[in-house]
Design an enzyme around this catalytic site. Structure first.
Site, short mmCIF file in Angstrom:
data_model
loop_
_atom_site.label_atom_id
_atom_site.label_comp_id
_atom_site.label_asym_id
_atom_site.label_seq_id
_atom_site.Cartn_x
_atom_site.Cartn_y
_atom_site.Cartn_z
N ILE A 113 0.82 -1.22 0.00
CA ILE A 113 0.00 0.00 0.00
C ILE A 113 0.85 1.27 0.00
CG2 ILE A 113 -0.25 0.18 2.53
CD1 ILE A 113 -3.25 0.94 1.94
N THR A 114 2.10 1.18 0.48
CA THR A 114 2.96 2.38 0.51
C THR A 114 3.64 2.63 -0.83
OG1 THR A 114 4.79 1.04 1.34
CG2 THR A 114 3.44 2.19 2.99
N GLY A 115 3.47 1.73 -1.79
CA GLY A 115 4.11 1.88 -3.10
C GLY A 115 3.27 2.74 -4.05
N GLN A 141 9.66 -6.67 -4.00
CA GLN A 141 10.92 -5.99 -4.36
C GLN A 141 10.78 -5.85 -5.87
OE1 GLN A 141 13.48 -4.45 -5.75
NE2 GLN A 141 14.36 -6.43 -6.31
N SER A 198 3.35 -9.34 -14.11
CA SER A 198 4.09 -8.30 -14.83
C SER A 198 4.44 -8.69 -16.26
CB SER A 198 5.39 -8.03 -14.05
OG SER A 198 6.30 -7.30 -14.84
N GLU A 221 7.15 -8.20 -17.47
CA GLU A 221 8.52 -8.72 -17.42
C GLU A 221 8.55 -10.24 -17.58
OE1 GLU A 221 11.90 -7.41 -16.91
OE2 GLU A 221 10.78 -5.81 -17.85
N TYR A 235 13.74 -11.20 -10.77
CA TYR A 235 12.41 -10.62 -10.53
C TYR A 235 11.37 -11.30 -11.41
CZ TYR A 235 8.59 -7.22 -11.04
OH TYR A 235 7.34 -6.62 -11.11
N LYS A 260 8.02 -13.58 -10.54
CA LYS A 260 6.66 -13.23 -10.97
C LYS A 260 6.01 -14.39 -11.74
CE LYS A 260 5.83 -9.02 -9.42
NZ LYS A 260 4.73 -8.71 -8.50
P1 NAP Z 1 6.63 -0.16 -5.71
O1 NAP Z 1 6.31 1.29 -5.82
O2 NAP Z 1 8.04 -0.61 -5.71
O3 NAP Z 1 5.92 -0.68 -4.36
C1 NAP Z 1 6.22 -1.93 -3.81
C2 NAP Z 1 5.52 -2.08 -2.47
O4 NAP Z 1 5.84 -3.37 -1.92
C3 NAP Z 1 5.93 -1.03 -1.42
O5 NAP Z 1 4.78 -0.70 -0.66
C4 NAP Z 1 6.91 -1.82 -0.56
O6 NAP Z 1 7.02 -1.33 0.75
C5 NAP Z 1 6.25 -3.18 -0.57
N1 NAP Z 1 7.14 -4.28 -0.17
C6 NAP Z 1 8.38 -4.54 -0.63
N2 NAP Z 1 8.89 -5.63 -0.02
C7 NAP Z 1 7.94 -6.04 0.85
C8 NAP Z 1 7.87 -7.09 1.79
N3 NAP Z 1 8.88 -7.96 1.95
N4 NAP Z 1 6.75 -7.22 2.53
C9 NAP Z 1 5.72 -6.35 2.38
N5 NAP Z 1 5.73 -5.34 1.51
C10 NAP Z 1 6.82 -5.18 0.75
O7 NAP Z 1 5.88 -1.00 -6.84
P2 NAP Z 1 4.65 -0.57 -7.80
O8 NAP Z 1 5.20 0.06 -9.01
O9 NAP Z 1 3.63 0.11 -6.98
O10 NAP Z 1 4.12 -2.01 -8.24
C11 NAP Z 1 3.12 -2.71 -7.50
C12 NAP Z 1 3.19 -4.19 -7.85
O11 NAP Z 1 2.97 -4.37 -9.24
C13 NAP Z 1 4.54 -4.86 -7.57
O12 NAP Z 1 4.27 -6.19 -7.20
C14 NAP Z 1 5.24 -4.83 -8.91
O13 NAP Z 1 6.19 -5.87 -8.97
C15 NAP Z 1 4.07 -5.04 -9.85
N6 NAP Z 1 4.18 -4.47 -11.18
C16 NAP Z 1 4.51 -3.16 -11.35
C17 NAP Z 1 4.52 -2.62 -12.62
C18 NAP Z 1 4.85 -1.16 -12.84
O14 NAP Z 1 5.15 -0.80 -13.99
N7 NAP Z 1 4.76 -0.30 -11.85
C19 NAP Z 1 4.18 -3.41 -13.73
C20 NAP Z 1 3.83 -4.74 -13.50
C21 NAP Z 1 3.80 -5.27 -12.23
P3 NAP Z 1 8.06 -0.14 1.15
O15 NAP Z 1 7.34 1.14 0.83
O16 NAP Z 1 8.28 -0.37 2.60
O17 NAP Z 1 9.29 -0.35 0.31
O1 F7E Z 2 13.60 0.16 -16.75
C1 F7E Z 2 16.29 0.94 -19.09
C2 F7E Z 2 16.30 -0.43 -18.45
O2 F7E Z 2 13.69 0.10 -14.26
C3 F7E Z 2 13.01 0.35 -18.01
C4 F7E Z 2 9.11 -2.37 -12.87
O3 F7E Z 2 8.01 -1.63 -12.42
O4 F7E Z 2 8.25 -2.44 -15.11
C5 F7E Z 2 9.36 -2.05 -14.34
O5 F7E Z 2 10.54 -2.73 -14.75
C6 F7E Z 2 14.07 0.25 -19.09
C7 F7E Z 2 14.97 -0.99 -18.95
O6 F7E Z 2 11.59 -0.61 -15.48
C8 F7E Z 2 18.22 3.14 -16.97
O7 F7E Z 2 17.46 -1.17 -18.85
C9 F7E Z 2 18.13 2.66 -19.09
O8 F7E Z 2 15.15 -1.55 -20.21
O9 F7E Z 2 12.14 1.74 -15.40
P1 F7E Z 2 12.77 0.42 -15.39
P2 F7E Z 2 11.51 -2.15 -15.88
O10 F7E Z 2 12.81 -2.84 -15.72
O11 F7E Z 2 10.87 -2.23 -17.22
C10 F7E Z 2 7.93 -3.83 -15.04
C11 F7E Z 2 6.70 -4.09 -15.88
C12 F7E Z 2 7.83 -4.34 -13.66
O12 F7E Z 2 7.07 -5.28 -13.38
C13 F7E Z 2 8.84 -3.85 -12.68
O13 F7E Z 2 8.37 -4.05 -11.35
O14 F7E Z 2 14.94 1.36 -18.97
N1 F7E Z 2 17.17 1.91 -18.46
N2 F7E Z 2 18.80 3.41 -18.20
C14 F7E Z 2 17.21 2.19 -17.16
N3 F7E Z 2 16.46 1.74 -16.13
C15 F7E Z 2 16.72 2.24 -14.89
N4 F7E Z 2 15.96 1.82 -13.85
N5 F7E Z 2 17.72 3.16 -14.67
C16 F7E Z 2 18.50 3.64 -15.69
O15 F7E Z 2 19.39 4.46 -15.46
#
Ligand code: NAP
Ligand code: F7E
Length: 338
Positions: free
Chosen positions: A10-12, A88, A132, A134, A156, A160
């Site tokens: 919820i904090t994310g 994570q 995801s 991913e 990661y 997933k």
């Molecule tokens: P985020 O901002 O990184 O938030 C992750 C949340 O998980 C935070 O509240 C974090 O708490 C909590 N957390 C981490 N480790 C934990 C643990 N061991 N026990 C309990 N809580 C824990 O991620 P988001 O972008 O909101 O994404 C939400 C979910 O969707 C994640 O599962 C992510 O993998 C998935 N997802 C994200 C995307 C995207 O593009 N954003 C796409 C596909 C799937 P803290 O605040 O304490 O760190």
């Molecule tokens: O990277 C490139 C990097 O870390 C996107 C998570 O929410 O979406 C997220 O994962 C792209 C990658 O997101 C930097 O190599 C270049 O190709 O923003 P990102 P991600 O890896 O796509 C998926 C759907 C999830 O599920 C995950 O939780 O950008 N890139 N230069 C970089 N990425 C980062 N982080 N930092 C750089 O400096």
């Protein structure tokens, strides 16, 4: 009396938008929060103070890796819906902390499903698993849809995939309502600052405000299907309102490179990204996901969901937010008390 939801993560980014949405829909929301030595509730503090008196938002300490405490909590709260968003979630970091990542992303999801299975004996509960794009990794088909085989490329993504299959397994094996949302990248002004879009908008804002001179990035050629997080939490909710549990892709259907996103953001501030962006190989990944492009037609047809914010609007929202933030930082830096 509204429904009760339990949100891990919820904090994310997503957890905070989802909590807002569910509160608007008159849910009672319970959230799992990790104890840390500093406050981690910045993204939800405003909601907490708004609804505190009504008791519509309650936070509980816990951790996805502590299955017993999680089960106790779920049995006590008796939610109608569980959204498992905790993880994570940083792909690059998952190479540095593979075991911990798998414990939260993989075993953590299993702990949630087990808790839901026990609750389900006395009360029907619906579970949403945050899967995801991913999982498609080195893609075997473009665009990627629900039937595209997974080919994960990072610790990661492997976690997933495990969680995805456990969710399907609990649905089939125990006749539970458990659904996967396979979400493509979604961003916002609340995105963590080490994800690439936010890293770019933060740096561009700070450069424009005179606080920073360079932005160091890794692979500029990676392509992503980027949407707005607010649209995607609406999709999560719709997934759990569907008659039967199922798996859905949520995506915009458009892909652009990291370089394109840089260009878009810097142009909005009348800057040329080429003058500021430099490559630092530290940000390269052991294995890269080169291209993601989602096909969300199943979600459109069955849930009536589409991504309503395009990439230009998303970049505009994030850039404006982060420029304002940088200006406040610059002001605070130059402020000299009398
Ligand atoms: P985020 O901002 O990184 O938030 C992750 C949340 O998980 C935070 O509240 C974090 O708490 C909590 N957390 C981490 N480790 C934990 C643990 N061991 N026990 C309990 N809580 C824990 O991620 P988001 O972008 O909101 O994404 C939400 C979910 O969707 C994640 O599962 C992510 O993998 C998935 N997802 C994200 C995307 C995207 O593009 N954003 C796409 C596909 C799937 P803290 O605040 O304490 O760190
Ligand atoms: O990277 C490139 C990097 O870390 C996107 C998570 O929410 O979406 C997220 O994962 C792209 C990658 O997101 C930097 O190599 C270049 O190709 O923003 P990102 P991600 O890896 O796509 C998926 C759907 C999830 O599920 C995950 O939780 O950008 N890139 N230069 C970089 N990425 C980062 N982080 N930092 C750089 O400096």
């Amino acid at each position: 009396m509204g429904k009760t939801a339990f949100i891990t993560g919820i904090t994310g980014q997503d957890g905070s938008y989802l909590a807002e949405l569910l509160i608007e829909k008159q849910y009672n929301v319970h959230g799992l929060v990790r104890r840390s030595s500093t406050f981690s509730t910045e993204r939800i503090d405003h909601i907490y103070s708004d609804v505190h008196e009504r008791g519509q938002l309650r936070l509980h300490y816990g951790d996805l890796t502590d299955g017993q405490a999680l089960t106790n909590l779920v049995l006590e709260i008796e939610p109608d819906e569980i959204y498992n968003l905790g993880a994570q979630s940083h792909v690059r970091v998952s190479y540095d902390q593979p075991v911990y990542t798998l414990e939260t992303v993989g075993v953590g999801a299993l702990n949630v499903l087990e808790a839901a299975r026990l609750l389900n004996r006395r009360k029907h509960v619906r579970v949403y698993q945050a899967s995801s794009s991913e999982m498609f990794g080195e893609v075997l088909e473009t665009p990627q849809r629900e039937t595209t085989p997974f080919n994960p490329q990072s610790p990661y993504a492997c976690g997933k995939v495990y969680a995805f299959h456990q969710t399907v397994n609990y649905r089939r094996g125990y006749d539970m309502y458990a659904s996967n949302g396979i979400l493509f990248n979604h961003e916002s002004e609340r995105r963590g600052e080490t994800f690439v879009t936010r890293k770019i908008t933060r740096a561009a804002g700070r450069i424009k405000a005179g606080l920073q001179s360079k932005l160091y990035l890794g692979n500029l050629d990676a392509k992503r299907d980027w949407g707005y997080a607010k649209d995607y939490v609406e999709g999560m909710w719709r997934i759990l309102q569907h008659d039967e549990a199922d798996d859905f892709v949520l995506a915009t259907g458009r892909t652009e490179s990291v370089r394109d996103f840089c260009r878009l953001v810097f142009e909005q501030l009348d800057l040329n990204y080429e003058d500021y962006v430099e490559i630092d190989p530290r940000y390269f990944r052991p294995a890269e996901v080169d291209l993601l492009l989602g096909d969300a037609s199943k979600a459109k047809e069955k849930l009536g969901w589409t991504a309503s914010t395009d990439l230009e609007e998303l970049a505009q929202i994030m850039t404006q937010h982060d420029f304002d933030l940088a200006q406040r930082e610059a002001h605070a830096k130059n402020f000299v008390p009398n």
